[in-house]
Design a protein around this motif. Structure first.
Motif, PDB file in Angstrom:
ATOM      1  N   MET A   1       1.044  -1.366   0.332  1.00 46.33           N
ATOM      2  CA  MET A   1      -0.134   0.011  -0.023  1.00 46.33           C
ATOM      3  C   MET A   1       1.068   1.611  -0.342  1.00 46.33           C
ATOM      4  N   THR A   2       0.568   2.317  -0.941  1.00 48.53           N
ATOM      5  CA  THR A   2       1.322   3.699  -1.215  1.00 48.53           C
ATOM      6  C   THR A   2       1.587   4.621   0.392  1.00 48.53           C
ATOM      7  N   ALA A   3       2.249   4.557   0.440  1.00 47.92           N
ATOM      8  CA  ALA A   3       2.710   5.676   2.191  1.00 47.92           C
ATOM      9  C   ALA A   3       2.840   6.666   1.788  1.00 47.92           C
ATOM     10  N   TYR A   4       2.739   7.685   2.565  1.00 49.67           N
ATOM     11  CA  TYR A   4       3.060   9.088   2.783  1.00 49.67           C
ATOM     12  C   TYR A   4       4.052   9.835   3.529  1.00 49.67           C
ATOM     13  N   ALA A   5       4.536  10.455   3.593  1.00 46.52           N
ATOM     14  CA  ALA A   5       5.617  11.958   4.906  1.00 46.52           C
ATOM     15  C   ALA A   5       4.608  13.104   4.308  1.00 46.52           C
ATOM     16  N   LEU A   6       4.344  13.166   5.687  1.00 47.41           N
ATOM     17  CA  LEU A   6       4.031  15.018   5.638  1.00 47.41           C
ATOM     18  C   LEU A   6       4.327  16.010   6.370  1.00 47.41           C
ATOM     19  N   ALA A   7       4.919  16.998   5.393  1.00 49.77           N
ATOM     20  CA  ALA A   7       5.711  18.089   6.624  1.00 49.77           C
ATOM     21  C   ALA A   7       5.230  19.205   6.574  1.00 49.77           C
TER      22      ALA A   7
ATOM     23  N   PRO B   1      -0.595  27.797   9.533  1.00 49.73           N
ATOM     24  CA  PRO B   1       0.280  28.713   9.101  1.00 49.73           C
ATOM     25  C   PRO B   1       1.547  28.001   8.203  1.00 49.73           C
ATOM     26  N   GLY B   2       2.423  28.808   7.181  1.00 45.49           N
ATOM     27  CA  GLY B   2       3.363  27.759   6.415  1.00 45.49           C
ATOM     28  C   GLY B   2       2.558  27.647   5.492  1.00 45.49           C
ATOM     29  N   THR B   3       3.527  26.124   5.270  1.00 48.65           N
ATOM     30  CA  THR B   3       3.320  25.416   3.714  1.00 48.65           C
ATOM     31  C   THR B   3       3.699  23.924   3.485  1.00 48.65           C
ATOM     32  N   VAL B   4       3.407  23.134   3.407  1.00 52.56           N
ATOM     33  CA  VAL B   4       3.571  21.554   3.356  1.00 52.56           C
ATOM     34  C   VAL B   4       4.570  20.788   2.267  1.00 52.56           C
ATOM     35  N   VAL B   5       4.987  19.499   2.197  1.00 45.83           N
ATOM     36  CA  VAL B   5       5.858  19.344   1.834  1.00 45.83           C
ATOM     37  C   VAL B   5       4.917  18.160   1.702  1.00 45.83           C
ATOM     38  N   LEU B   6       5.053  17.209   0.776  1.00 39.00           N
ATOM     39  CA  LEU B   6       4.050  15.885   0.855  1.00 39.00           C
ATOM     40  C   LEU B   6       4.611  15.099   0.082  1.00 39.00           C
ATOM     41  N   LEU B   7       5.458  13.710   0.320  1.00 36.41           N
ATOM     42  CA  LEU B   7       6.207  12.815  -0.296  1.00 36.41           C
ATOM     43  C   LEU B   7       5.373  11.641  -0.337  1.00 36.41           C
TER      44      LEU B   7
END
Length: 114
Positions: A1-7, A51-57
């Motif tokens: 199953m696909t997995a993600y990292a979110l910052a 606040p801020g922004t996001v990174v999704l891998l």
């Protein structure tokens, strides 16, 4: 199953160390099949505060995302970002093909009626 990292990066700050981090991160992702889906876009907040922004891998699976995050190569560059940008990071699985939220609700109801 696909997995993600979110910052969720609360205080994006383009310090020289952050630029070095950006130059080096892709090489840490490649061995684990990691790819960027979002990287610092302007966000449109519809509920709550963000606040801020996001990174999704995206990664092939949870083992791959964990292995990437814990890898010596990534751990070596991680302070270049975390020393200059406050934020949070999470790792999580995606949904299985055919995910049905109505069936999920039914399963939750069934456990509550027991």
């Amino acid at each position: 199953m696909t997995a993600y990292a979110l910052a969720h990066l609360h205080t994006p700050n383009l310090h020289e160390d952050v630029l070095v981090y950006l130059e080096r991160i892709q090489a840490t992702l490649d061995p684990f099949g990691g790819t960027f889906l979002a990287h610092g876009p302007d966000v449109e907040v519809r509920e709550g505060e963000w606040p801020g922004t996001v990174v999704l891998l995206e990664f092939p699976d949870k083992d791959a995302v964990r292995a990437w995050y814990d890898s010596p190569a990534y751990q070596e560059i991680l302070p270049l970002r975390t020393n200059h940008i406050a934020g949070s990071a999470i790792l999580f699985d995606g949904v299985r093909p055919g995910h049905d939220p109505a069936k999920m609700a039914a399963a939750i109801r069934a456990t509550q009626q027991g």
